[in-house]
Design an enzyme around this catalytic site. Structure first.
Site, PDB file in Angstrom:
ATOM      1  CG  HIS A   1      -2.398   1.044   1.215  1.00 42.96           C
ATOM      2  ND1 HIS A   1      -1.779   2.256   1.411  1.00 42.96           N
ATOM      3  CD2 HIS A   1      -3.000   0.589   0.189  1.00 42.96           C
ATOM      4  CE1 HIS A   1      -3.171   2.456   0.916  1.00 42.96           C
ATOM      5  NE2 HIS A   1      -4.624   2.434   0.433  1.00 42.96           N
TER       6      HIS A   1
ATOM      7  CG  ASP B   1      -8.591  -4.295  -2.838  1.00 43.38           C
ATOM      8  OD1 ASP B   1      -9.740  -4.336  -2.376  1.00 43.38           O
ATOM      9  OD2 ASP B   1      -8.500  -3.668  -3.333  1.00 43.38           O
TER      10      ASP B   1
HETATM   11  N1  CMC Z   1       4.026  -7.896  -4.832  1.00 38.36           N
HETATM   12  C1  CMC Z   1       5.478  -7.926  -5.476  1.00 38.36           C
HETATM   13  N2  CMC Z   1       6.707  -6.580  -4.919  1.00 38.36           N
HETATM   14  C2  CMC Z   1       5.653  -5.374  -4.299  1.00 38.36           C
HETATM   15  C3  CMC Z   1       4.650  -5.472  -4.495  1.00 38.36           C
HETATM   16  C4  CMC Z   1       3.579  -6.384  -4.504  1.00 38.36           C
HETATM   17  N3  CMC Z   1       2.224  -6.578  -4.051  1.00 38.36           N
HETATM   18  N4  CMC Z   1       3.172  -3.701  -4.371  1.00 38.36           N
HETATM   19  C5  CMC Z   1       4.839  -2.831  -4.465  1.00 38.36           C
HETATM   20  N5  CMC Z   1       6.274  -4.078  -4.200  1.00 38.36           N
HETATM   21  C6  CMC Z   1       7.410  -3.468  -4.359  1.00 38.36           C
HETATM   22  C7  CMC Z   1       7.433  -2.985  -5.783  1.00 38.36           C
HETATM   23  O1  CMC Z   1       8.193  -3.711  -6.724  1.00 38.36           O
HETATM   24  C8  CMC Z   1       8.823  -1.971  -5.620  1.00 38.36           C
HETATM   25  O2  CMC Z   1       9.775  -2.525  -5.352  1.00 38.36           O
HETATM   26  P1  CMC Z   1      11.222  -1.449  -5.928  1.00 38.36           P
HETATM   27  O3  CMC Z   1      11.593  -0.583  -4.799  1.00 38.36           O
HETATM   28  O4  CMC Z   1      12.094  -2.754  -5.742  1.00 38.36           O
HETATM   29  O5  CMC Z   1      11.227  -1.140  -7.027  1.00 38.36           O
HETATM   30  C9  CMC Z   1       8.293  -1.356  -3.735  1.00 38.36           C
HETATM   31  O6  CMC Z   1       7.609  -2.694  -3.283  1.00 38.36           O
HETATM   32  C10 CMC Z   1       7.455  -0.266  -3.754  1.00 38.36           C
HETATM   33  O7  CMC Z   1       6.451  -0.543  -4.584  1.00 38.36           O
HETATM   34  P2  CMC Z   1       6.022   0.215  -5.474  1.00 38.36           P
HETATM   35  O8  CMC Z   1       5.346   0.112  -6.979  1.00 38.36           O
HETATM   36  O9  CMC Z   1       6.800   1.939  -6.393  1.00 38.36           O
HETATM   37  O10 CMC Z   1       5.377   0.713  -4.155  1.00 38.36           O
HETATM   38  P3  CMC Z   1       3.470   1.968  -4.863  1.00 38.36           P
HETATM   39  O11 CMC Z   1       2.610   2.487  -3.032  1.00 38.36           O
HETATM   40  O12 CMC Z   1       3.291   2.779  -5.914  1.00 38.36           O
HETATM   41  O13 CMC Z   1       2.374   1.074  -5.165  1.00 38.36           O
HETATM   42  C11 CMC Z   1       0.872  -0.295  -5.013  1.00 38.36           C
HETATM   43  C12 CMC Z   1       1.255   0.247  -3.511  1.00 38.36           C
HETATM   44  C13 CMC Z   1      -0.643  -1.042  -3.956  1.00 38.36           C
HETATM   45  C14 CMC Z   1       0.296   0.224  -6.023  1.00 38.36           C
HETATM   46  C15 CMC Z   1       0.901  -1.881  -4.228  1.00 38.36           C
HETATM   47  O14 CMC Z   1       2.107  -2.151  -3.595  1.00 38.36           O
HETATM   48  C16 CMC Z   1       0.230  -2.916  -6.001  1.00 38.36           C
HETATM   49  O15 CMC Z   1       0.365  -2.679  -6.909  1.00 38.36           O
HETATM   50  N6  CMC Z   1       0.077  -3.618  -5.335  1.00 38.36           N
HETATM   51  C17 CMC Z   1      -0.701  -4.733  -5.806  1.00 38.36           C
HETATM   52  C18 CMC Z   1      -1.854  -4.614  -6.302  1.00 38.36           C
HETATM   53  C19 CMC Z   1      -3.036  -4.208  -4.758  1.00 38.36           C
HETATM   54  O16 CMC Z   1      -2.864  -5.372  -3.894  1.00 38.36           O
HETATM   55  N7  CMC Z   1      -3.454  -3.036  -4.636  1.00 38.36           N
HETATM   56  C20 CMC Z   1      -4.237  -2.497  -3.920  1.00 38.36           C
HETATM   57  C21 CMC Z   1      -4.693  -1.216  -2.707  1.00 38.36           C
HETATM   58  S1  CMC Z   1      -5.356  -0.923  -1.495  1.00 38.36           S
HETATM   59  C22 CMC Z   1      -6.840  -1.235  -2.211  1.00 38.36           C
HETATM   60  C23 CMC Z   1      -6.859  -0.149  -2.728  1.00 38.36           C
HETATM   61  O17 CMC Z   1      -5.903   1.329  -2.686  1.00 38.36           O
HETATM   62  O18 CMC Z   1      -7.507   0.598  -3.836  1.00 38.36           O
END
Ligand code: CMC
Length: 432
Positions: free
Chosen positions: A308, A366
């Site tokens: 998140h 989720d």
């Molecule tokens: N699985 C594997 N690696 C992950 C994941 C994951 N679910 N989420 C983040 N990472 C890694 C990502 O690759 C990155 O690694 P590095 O620093 O080496 O590049 C690091 O963790 C930080 O991730 P980010 O994508 O830069 O973080 P963000 O804050 O931009 O994204 C997120 C947050 C929720 C989009 C992301 O964690 C994700 O894609 N999660 C899976 C989708 C998900 O469950 N979404 C629902 C969010 S909660 C409800 C809502 O908002 O509606």
């Protein structure tokens, strides 16, 4: 433009050319950069708004380190335990918990604005039977902007309130119509004698040829899930509603933009993606393979329902929903709970893995919600629609707050341009 050095000062008492820091009630302070470009000729650069507060708001507060979520100051755990969805809607919109009279009047208004215009219902016939329900909901909510012209003056607080009630009241009806269209079953009209979630279940699952009784356990579970999804400050879809609404556009069009933003798998679409992922993993022995895929930089696979932007310790909503899964599955008498067991095992393995621990990736709202929706008989393609119904109050509350602000400005971000410098047009025979 000339470049001046600038310095940060605390509070508003500094020199006029300095940047000031503004304090909120709780949470990190913000650096006010509104005069930065005018006085220093530079923009701030923050793709994804990682360090940017896009607005001032009094609705919802999140402390991502401590796993705290407050609606108008009330912890979500207390609301989940003691309140109900419509009362939470009132709280988010009005800013205070209602007294008995206010609660009754509000609930009566929502439960008596459930019908949609019959011509709006016919829009569904234009969709193919296998259209994704989020496409239909986004389209039909946007189409609501073609109705209600008599109460569409966004400067009029009464009109804004009518709009708020209409959206909250009609989202279940539109969503159920999308579901019925996708199943080929006849549309079921709302029943105003039922509570909000019972009516939703009725519109989803009743058919004209036999009696249908709503399972109170199912309606109660849905109500709790809706409380947990009601608002989440400046998330992607809410920010979209604010940005679209900031131009003064028709508010139904702004809400339709929010529905579209929610659909993506990084946001509300994750609940559907989690279920698909769990089904793909299949059995606990396959978990290590998928954990390895999630950690592999060259593999686009991510553990859906994990991570998140704000929560870096735990998501308080996920904690409540995980407990709820146990209760709901037990109460519904479900003994076949392999998906839930698989999800629990996946969480356990991921939370012992250095990659997930190091990056502070925990189950989010989720991760477990789809398991409950599935147990209630709701198909995967409708999961994000359920999220949209619940979140509609958050979108409306934020839209209201923004429109009522006399200092509102149109949202208009700037950019760091890295394209070609000025160049002259070339005739076609001179191009490479
Ligand atoms: N699985 C594997 N690696 C992950 C994941 C994951 N679910 N989420 C983040 N990472 C890694 C990502 O690759 C990155 O690694 P590095 O620093 O080496 O590049 C690091 O963790 C930080 O991730 P980010 O994508 O830069 O973080 P963000 O804050 O931009 O994204 C997120 C947050 C929720 C989009 C992301 O964690 C994700 O894609 N999660 C899976 C989708 C998900 O469950 N979404 C629902 C969010 S909660 C409800 C809502 O908002 O509606």
């Amino acid at each position: 433009m000339s470049q001046k050095p600038f310095q940060l000062v605390d509070g508003n008492s500094g020199d006029a050319s300095d940047l000031s820091v503004k304090e909120g009630t709780i949470g990190p302070a913000v650096m006010d950069v509104t005069r930065l470009y005018k006085e220093h000729g530079v923009f701030t650069f923050d793709p994804g708004f990682v360090s940017t507060a896009s607005c001032e708001s009094q609705i919802t507060f999140i402390d991502g380190e401590k796993g705290i979520l407050l609606y108008r100051g009330y912890p979500v755990e207390q609301l989940a335990k003691n309140s109900n969805y419509l009362e939470v809607c009132y709280l988010l919109l009005a800013g205070e918990l209602p007294n008995a009279q206010q609660r009754e009047t509000f609930a009566h208004s929502i439960l008596h604005h459930t019908m949609i215009n019959e011509t709006l219902l016919r829009f569904f016939n234009g969709f193919h039977y296998n259209a994704h329900p989020m496409a239909m909901v986004s389209g039909v909510v946007g189409s609501m902007s073609a109705f209600y012209h008599d109460s569409m003056d966004i400067k009029n607080p009464e009109h804004r309130e009518i709009f708020a009630h209409r959206i909250i009241a009609k989202m279940p009806t539109i969503s159920a119509a999308a579901y019925k269209h996708s199943t080929g079953q006849p549309f079921v009209y709302p029943r105003n004698d039922l509570d909000y979630c019972s009516n939703l279940m009725h519109m989803f699952f009743a058919v004209p040829c036999e009696a249908y009784e709503v399972d109170p356990i199912a309606a109660e579970a849905l109500d709790l899930l809706f409380i947990l999804h009601a608002d989440h400050e400046q998330n992607c879809s809410t920010s979209t509603v604010r940005l679209a609404g900031s131009s003064g556009t028709n508010p139904y069009a702004a809400i339709a933009a929010g529905v579209s933003a929610l659909w993506g798998p990084a946001h509300g679409g994750a609940n559907e993606a989690v279920l698909k992922m769990l089904e793909q993993i299949g059995t606990p022995d396959a978990i290590p393979k998928y954990i390895a895929k999630a950690k592999d930089k060259d593999d686009p696979f991510r553990l859906m329902g994990f991570g998140h932007r704000v929560y870096k310790n735990f998501d308080p909503r996920a904690k409540i929903i995980r407990e709820m899964c146990h209760k709901v599955l037990d109460k519904l008498g479900r003994t076949d709970t392999p998906l839930f067991e698989l999800a629990l095992r996946l969480e356990e393995i991921a939370l012992q893995d250095d990659y997930f621990v190091g990056k502070k990736l925990y189950p989010n709202v989720d991760f477990y919600s789809g398991i409950i929706y599935k147990a209630l008989g709701i198909p995967k393609s409708m999961f994000t629609v359920m999220f949209a119904i619940a979140r509609s109050v958050g979108w409306v509350a934020h839209w209201q707050e923004m429109i009522a602000d006399p200092d509102r400005k149109i949202g208009r971000p700037r950019q760091l341009y890295t394209g070609p410098d000025r160049r002259d047009y070339l005739d076609i025979d001179k191009r490479a």
